[in-house]
Design an enzyme around this catalytic site. Structure first.
Site, PDB file in Angstrom:
ATOM      1  NE  ARG A  37      -3.931  -2.093   2.281  1.00  9.86           N
ATOM      2  CZ  ARG A  37      -4.671  -2.428   3.333  1.00  9.86           C
ATOM      3  NH1 ARG A  37      -4.611  -1.704   4.437  1.00  9.86           N
ATOM      4  NH2 ARG A  37      -5.473  -3.476   3.295  1.00  9.86           N
ATOM      5  NE  ARG A  41      -6.739   4.831   2.392  1.00  9.77           N
ATOM      6  CZ  ARG A  41      -7.433   4.140   3.288  1.00  9.77           C
ATOM      7  NH1 ARG A  41      -8.559   4.623   3.772  1.00  9.77           N
ATOM      8  NH2 ARG A  41      -6.988   2.962   3.704  1.00  9.77           N
ATOM      9  NE  ARG A  50      -9.436   7.856  -6.055  1.00  7.85           N
ATOM     10  CZ  ARG A  50      -9.767   7.082  -5.028  1.00  7.85           C
ATOM     11  NH1 ARG A  50      -8.844   6.360  -4.408  1.00  7.85           N
ATOM     12  NH2 ARG A  50     -11.022   7.026  -4.618  1.00  7.85           N
ATOM     13  CG  ASP A  86      -9.525  -3.212  -4.651  1.00  8.69           C
ATOM     14  OD1 ASP A  86     -10.301  -4.196  -4.603  1.00  8.69           O
ATOM     15  OD2 ASP A  86      -9.177  -2.578  -3.644  1.00  8.69           O
ATOM     16  CE1 TYR A 165     -13.619  -7.517   1.510  1.00  6.09           C
ATOM     17  CE2 TYR A 165     -11.804  -8.492   0.287  1.00  6.09           C
ATOM     18  CZ  TYR A 165     -12.272  -7.591   1.224  1.00  6.09           C
ATOM     19  OH  TYR A 165     -11.390  -6.761   1.883  1.00  6.09           O
TER      20      TYR A 165
END
Length: 368
Positions: A37, A41, A50, A86, A165
């Site tokens: 990651r 962010r 973004r 993703d 998921y």
């Protein structure tokens, strides 16, 4: 399958990089480092880019995905880029109703809970993905053209994590519905796992053939499983997913002539200290280790013969530098127990992390 002549591995750009050298089990002079990651962010330039763009739209816009992948490489001087995407992108591209909800994660339009639900889902032919992944191919191509001799890592979610998921309908603390299905409806579970293996395998293969120099399979939720359940109900599907990249070859020049090599594959899971060995045995060359187990103990469990990756505790990124520095130095020392070691986190970069800390870790690791 042999990669094309302009692939970074075949063209001689990345095959002898620190990262690929370590992944192949030879310790380079300088320990390579990258962060899971690392693109995201924690970077102000990412947040600015973004604005007004949904996560999956960013993943499927080649120029955006490429730029986001490159940002941490430029800023931190890491030894690899990790492709910005993703794990649910192939689900969306094959026709599954899925969105990434800010603050929550992937959410499915419908949970897959029954054999009828599984039958409806797997009616989506994984082969059709090959007609929908052009944005991924373009994004990888743009990225490797900028990276040059810095390798790009392609990644995909492991079949169990995708299945979890799908069955839960979104994020879950214990994946109870998924773990129930594997025992209550074993045939439906097996069909679901074969399907997720195909979908994620095609997604991973596409990135590699487009120019990524290594592959990483993330099994984020495998730590919720017992070893017996992993080996019986999950490992076969992970093995199938990796078969999609196991036939990929490249050729390098050596003093003896030309040598054909296999692609390097990394397998990482969260909370998977008890299943490291079976995770390696599904077909991985390198095993990623999370922060819950010392790196030398992980190497011991792997027989002392497997390259390892990890395993800085993300919680320590906000600790005083002297605490974090000691932690990184200890991990570096423990990593000497394995044939080779790639420094990384034991999970992803928290969004509130100060980017300067990551840059300082890279400088430290490169100095050891």
């Amino acid at each position: 399958m042999h990669v094309t002549s302009n692939h970074p591995l075949e063209a001689g750009l990345t095959h002898d990089s620190r990262l690929i050298t370590a992944y192949r089990g030879t310790r380079p002079d300088v320990t390579p480092v990258w962060f899971m990651r690392q693109a995201g962010r924690s970077l102000p330039e990412y947040r600015a880019l973004r604005v007004g763009t949904q996560m999956l739209d960013a993943c499927l816009t080649p120029e955006l995905a490429s730029e986001i992948t490159l940002q941490p490489v430029r800023r931190h001087g890491v030894d690899a880029g990790i492709f910005f995407s993703d794990i649910v992108v192939p689900l969306k591209q094959v026709g599954v109703d899925v969105e990434i909800v800010p603050g929550r994660g992937p959410v499915l339009g419908k949970a897959v809970r029954t054999p009828a639900d599984v039958a409806e889902l797997i009616a989506h032919d994984p082969a059709q993905l090959e007609d929908t992944l052009a944005p991924i191919v373009e994004a990888v191509g743009l990225t490797v053209a900028e990276l040059g001799s810095t390798p790009l890592i392609g990644f995909a979610g492991a079949p169990f994590t995708l299945a979890a998921y799908l069955v839960e309908g979104g994020p879950s603390k214990d994946h109870i519905h998924a773990r129930t299905m594997m025992h209550a409806e074993p045939e439906a579970w097996a069909a679901l796992m074969r399907w997720t293996a195909q979908v994620t395998g095609i997604f991973l293969r596409t990135q590699i053939l487009a120019g990524a120099s290594a592959a990483q399979l993330f099994d984020s939720w495998a730590g919720s499983l017992s070893r017996a359940d992993y080996e019986a109900h999950v490992a076969p599907a992970s093995r199938l997913a990796l078969e999609y990249v196991h036939d990929i070859r490249y050729t390098v020049a050596t003093p003896e002539g030309r040598e054909t090599r296999d692609l390097s594959v990394v397998h990482f899971g969260v909370g998977t200290g008890e299943i490291l060995k079976p995770m390696h045995e599904v077909g991985a060359d390198v095993v990623g280790v999370d922060y819950r187990i010392p790196l030398d103990e992980a190497s011991r469990r792997l027989g002392g013969t497997v390259p390892v990756q990890g395993n800085i505790d993300p919680a320590l990124l906000a600790a005083p530098w002297e605490v974090l520095e000691q932690h990184v130095r200890e991990i570096h020392a423990r990593g000497l127990s394995a044939p080779s070691h790639v420094m990384n986190l034991g999970h992803g970069v928290p969004p509130e992390t100060d980017p300067a800390v990551l840059t300082r870790i890279v400088e430290l690791v490169h100095s050891l």
